[in-house]
Design an enzyme around this catalytic site. Sequence first.
Site, PDB file in Angstrom:
ATOM      1  CD  GLU A 250      28.288  35.969  34.762  1.00 18.96           C
ATOM      2  OE1 GLU A 250      27.917  36.720  35.558  1.00 18.96           O
ATOM      3  OE2 GLU A 250      28.940  36.215  33.776  1.00 18.96           O
ATOM      4  CE  LYS A 252      35.015  30.452  28.383  1.00 20.98           C
ATOM      5  NZ  LYS A 252      35.361  30.778  26.851  1.00 20.98           N
ATOM      6  NE  ARG A 257      37.337  40.312  28.944  1.00 19.46           N
ATOM      7  CZ  ARG A 257      37.674  39.372  30.067  1.00 19.46           C
ATOM      8  NH1 ARG A 257      38.197  38.292  29.860  1.00 19.46           N
ATOM      9  NH2 ARG A 257      37.346  39.886  31.035  1.00 19.46           N
ATOM     10  NE  ARG A 272      41.513  36.473  26.039  1.00 24.27           N
ATOM     11  CZ  ARG A 272      42.737  36.064  26.439  1.00 24.27           C
ATOM     12  NH1 ARG A 272      43.701  36.693  25.922  1.00 24.27           N
ATOM     13  NH2 ARG A 272      43.280  35.256  27.219  1.00 24.27           N
ATOM     14  CD  GLU A 302      32.743  36.455  24.254  1.00 24.68           C
ATOM     15  OE1 GLU A 302      33.342  37.066  25.308  1.00 24.68           O
ATOM     16  OE2 GLU A 302      33.478  35.947  23.922  1.00 24.68           O
ATOM     17  CG  PHE A 342      31.223  38.943  30.878  1.00 25.71           C
ATOM     18  CD1 PHE A 342      32.370  39.259  31.651  1.00 25.71           C
ATOM     19  CD2 PHE A 342      31.285  38.839  29.443  1.00 25.71           C
ATOM     20  CE1 PHE A 342      33.499  39.363  30.930  1.00 25.71           C
ATOM     21  CE2 PHE A 342      32.415  39.057  28.771  1.00 25.71           C
ATOM     22  CZ  PHE A 342      33.429  39.208  29.633  1.00 25.71           C
ATOM     23  NE  ARG A 419      44.846  32.047  31.711  1.00 25.87           N
ATOM     24  CZ  ARG A 419      43.741  31.951  30.762  1.00 25.87           C
ATOM     25  NH1 ARG A 419      42.630  31.875  31.072  1.00 25.87           N
ATOM     26  NH2 ARG A 419      44.057  32.586  29.603  1.00 25.87           N
ATOM     27  CE  LYS A 425      39.534  28.459  30.129  1.00 28.65           C
ATOM     28  NZ  LYS A 425      39.996  29.270  29.151  1.00 28.65           N
TER      29      LYS A 425
HETATM   30  P1  ATP Z   1      38.871  30.990  26.099  1.00 29.12           P
HETATM   31  O1  ATP Z   1      39.611  30.711  24.801  1.00 29.12           O
HETATM   32  O2  ATP Z   1      38.391  29.680  26.720  1.00 29.12           O
HETATM   33  O3  ATP Z   1      37.731  31.816  25.887  1.00 29.12           O
HETATM   34  P2  ATP Z   1      40.631  32.877  27.255  1.00 29.12           P
HETATM   35  O4  ATP Z   1      41.831  32.634  27.622  1.00 29.12           O
HETATM   36  O5  ATP Z   1      40.130  33.814  25.985  1.00 29.12           O
HETATM   37  O6  ATP Z   1      39.893  31.453  26.847  1.00 29.12           O
HETATM   38  P3  ATP Z   1      39.478  33.000  29.781  1.00 29.12           P
HETATM   39  O7  ATP Z   1      39.398  34.183  30.800  1.00 29.12           O
HETATM   40  O8  ATP Z   1      40.059  31.672  30.010  1.00 29.12           O
HETATM   41  O9  ATP Z   1      39.857  33.539  28.333  1.00 29.12           O
HETATM   42  O10 ATP Z   1      37.958  32.562  29.815  1.00 29.12           O
HETATM   43  C1  ATP Z   1      36.960  33.604  29.644  1.00 29.12           C
HETATM   44  C2  ATP Z   1      36.601  34.438  28.426  1.00 29.12           C
HETATM   45  O11 ATP Z   1      35.330  33.947  28.153  1.00 29.12           O
HETATM   46  C3  ATP Z   1      36.542  35.515  28.146  1.00 29.12           C
HETATM   47  O12 ATP Z   1      37.868  36.068  27.929  1.00 29.12           O
HETATM   48  C4  ATP Z   1      35.495  36.052  27.529  1.00 29.12           C
HETATM   49  O13 ATP Z   1      36.027  36.331  26.180  1.00 29.12           O
HETATM   50  C5  ATP Z   1      34.462  34.992  27.497  1.00 29.12           C
HETATM   51  N1  ATP Z   1      33.139  34.894  28.229  1.00 29.12           N
HETATM   52  C6  ATP Z   1      32.103  34.536  27.610  1.00 29.12           C
HETATM   53  N2  ATP Z   1      30.969  34.777  28.520  1.00 29.12           N
HETATM   54  C7  ATP Z   1      31.567  35.298  29.570  1.00 29.12           C
HETATM   55  C8  ATP Z   1      31.061  35.370  30.762  1.00 29.12           C
HETATM   56  N3  ATP Z   1      29.724  35.373  31.103  1.00 29.12           N
HETATM   57  N4  ATP Z   1      31.902  35.849  31.738  1.00 29.12           N
HETATM   58  C9  ATP Z   1      33.112  35.921  31.642  1.00 29.12           C
HETATM   59  N5  ATP Z   1      33.726  35.637  30.255  1.00 29.12           N
HETATM   60  C10 ATP Z   1      32.932  35.274  29.229  1.00 29.12           C
END
Ligand code: ATP
Length: 587
Positions: A250, A252, A257, A272, A302, A342, A419, A425
């Site tokens: 998907e 990103k 979030r 988040r 998102e 998502f 996690r 990702k």
């Molecule tokens: P990052 O700073 O890379 O976003 P993170 O620690 O906030 O890292 P991760 O779980 O590592 O979060 O990466 C997923 C994040 O990406 C989610 O928290 C969400 O905010 C964002 N996101 C964007 N699009 C999507 C998607 N299609 N599915 C899941 N998460 C998504």
Amino acid sequence: MRYQLVADAYEKIEGTTKRLEMTDLLVDLLKKTPKELIDKIVYLTQGKLYPDFMGVEIGVAEKLAVRAVAKATGRGEKEILDDLKKTGDLGETAQKFLEKRLQALLFYKPLTVEVVYQTLDKMAKASGPGSMDQKINLLTGLLTNATPKEAKYIIRTVTGKLRLGIADMTVLDALAIAYGGGKEARAELERAYNISSDLGKVARVLVESGLEGIRKFKVSLGEPIRPMLAERLSSPEEILEKLGGKCIAEYKYDGERIQAHKDGSRVILFSRRLENITGQYPDAVELIRNHLKPEKAIIEAECVAVDPDTGEMRPFQELMHRRRKYGIKEAIEEYPVSLFAFDVLYVDGKDLTLEPYPIRHEFLEKIVEEGDRFKIAHYLITDNPEELERFFQEAIENGCEGLVCKAVSEDSIYQAGARGWLWIKYKRDYKSEMTDTVDLVVVGAFHGRGKRAGTYGALLLAAYNKENDTFETVCKCGSGFTDEDLKKIPEMMKPHEIAHRHPRVNSALEADVWFEPKVVIEVIGAEITLSPTHTCAMDRIRKGSGLAIRFPRFTGNYRLDKAPEDATTVDEILEMYKGQLKSIEAS
Ligand code: ATP
């Protein structure tokens, strides 16, 4: 229950840095706690009165607390402040001055946890005119009846400086040992916590109904679910291997979030970090109301800043303008958002967190009514690394951060609060900046919608390929145009309009309107990226990829002085791309 017991436990906990010892001390405290107070003790040991998502903060400014200490000890504020300068901890200062205050012991009425909690609660909820005095009086009342040690911890609690270092997981361990029959119970308690984000509630249910009660824990509207997080890898091959050969990839999106809880017309949005951010996004609330079909649902999405005129995604920094308490109405207009859903975790009484992702995704498709500003995250189901790489490039080019690749196996549940490798990702290892403007040829256009109906939504722009004497597309540009530009451009382009793509134009995109390559405009972008959609320098860096300008914006300069053959060349764009890479390597 005497608050002194709590203060004694805190003192001991503070005296250790070993997690196991800390857990044992907490177990002792929890065992001494009467059933009806267990949730309160859990909140208090973390310096809170409620779970974080309720947003209730005791939040007494140190200045106010100094006044209360002065009143309760009969000292001048200056004296308290002087000592505070030495100790750096108002708790300690309060303790010291209370130790010297012997005569007050005559009126000493032992503090109970109930009284302390209720008073702190009143302080937290006091608002409006006179609330400052009310808070000082309430705090003074507590301090007057406190022992010096109790005063120290009360002061630290109200000023947000308790900091015993008791992590959520330590509380869960201690609860498992104290009331769950042993440490093994921790996993079940953790799940209950992950789906409720409320340690106090977990403690209460455990003490009242044992592990049986914990097993019956359900996802509930209004209680945020702790977010599932992704691991990270840097190649499509590794990702597919880790996900069993196949995944749903998907986009990103680069925004914020949001976990949306819909209960009829009532919508709550959690961040988040599980703060209630409903007030910040009235437009997102409206989108949830209008586009989620079920009466009750919890989804994750998102929230992304979009260009109000074209609907194109804007960089993350623009969303930060929405982080404000005042002027929200203006901010909504200036920085509107789109939602990309998502995941779905709950629908009309059904908890979906333990369902595999393909099932959840199917639900998502059923319950969402897509619109311009509310969409399901763009996805691709694939087992092919090259296809995945192309999809990744396309995501970057379109303003996303990369991809989140998700497991489609039987066990691909929603891992709340963890996690893990069910989500991976795929982001770039580098971030570069485009510092120079480029002059590009207008070769096509796309019709505008909404506010841009009747004019163009975006222009298709190309660089000049000297060798072949052709024009190769490098971006779709819809930003940077003033209202005046928007009126002027269709008039200006009209004489150059042709019925189909010009033979000298090399484009994989199908424009709504084609032009003879004549007009040159100046554009600046965020960076140059690999692109599966644009033909500029196709195959020169990587097979199957061209180059594109990300977040392109018209600078306002019509380069009427330039012939299309004087536009920035494909080789120049290629050099700019390589230059970016070099500067990244050097840094
Ligand atoms: P990052 O700073 O890379 O976003 P993170 O620690 O906030 O890292 P991760 O779980 O590592 O979060 O990466 C997923 C994040 O990406 C989610 O928290 C969400 O905010 C964002 N996101 C964007 N699009 C999507 C998607 N299609 N599915 C899941 N998460 C998504």
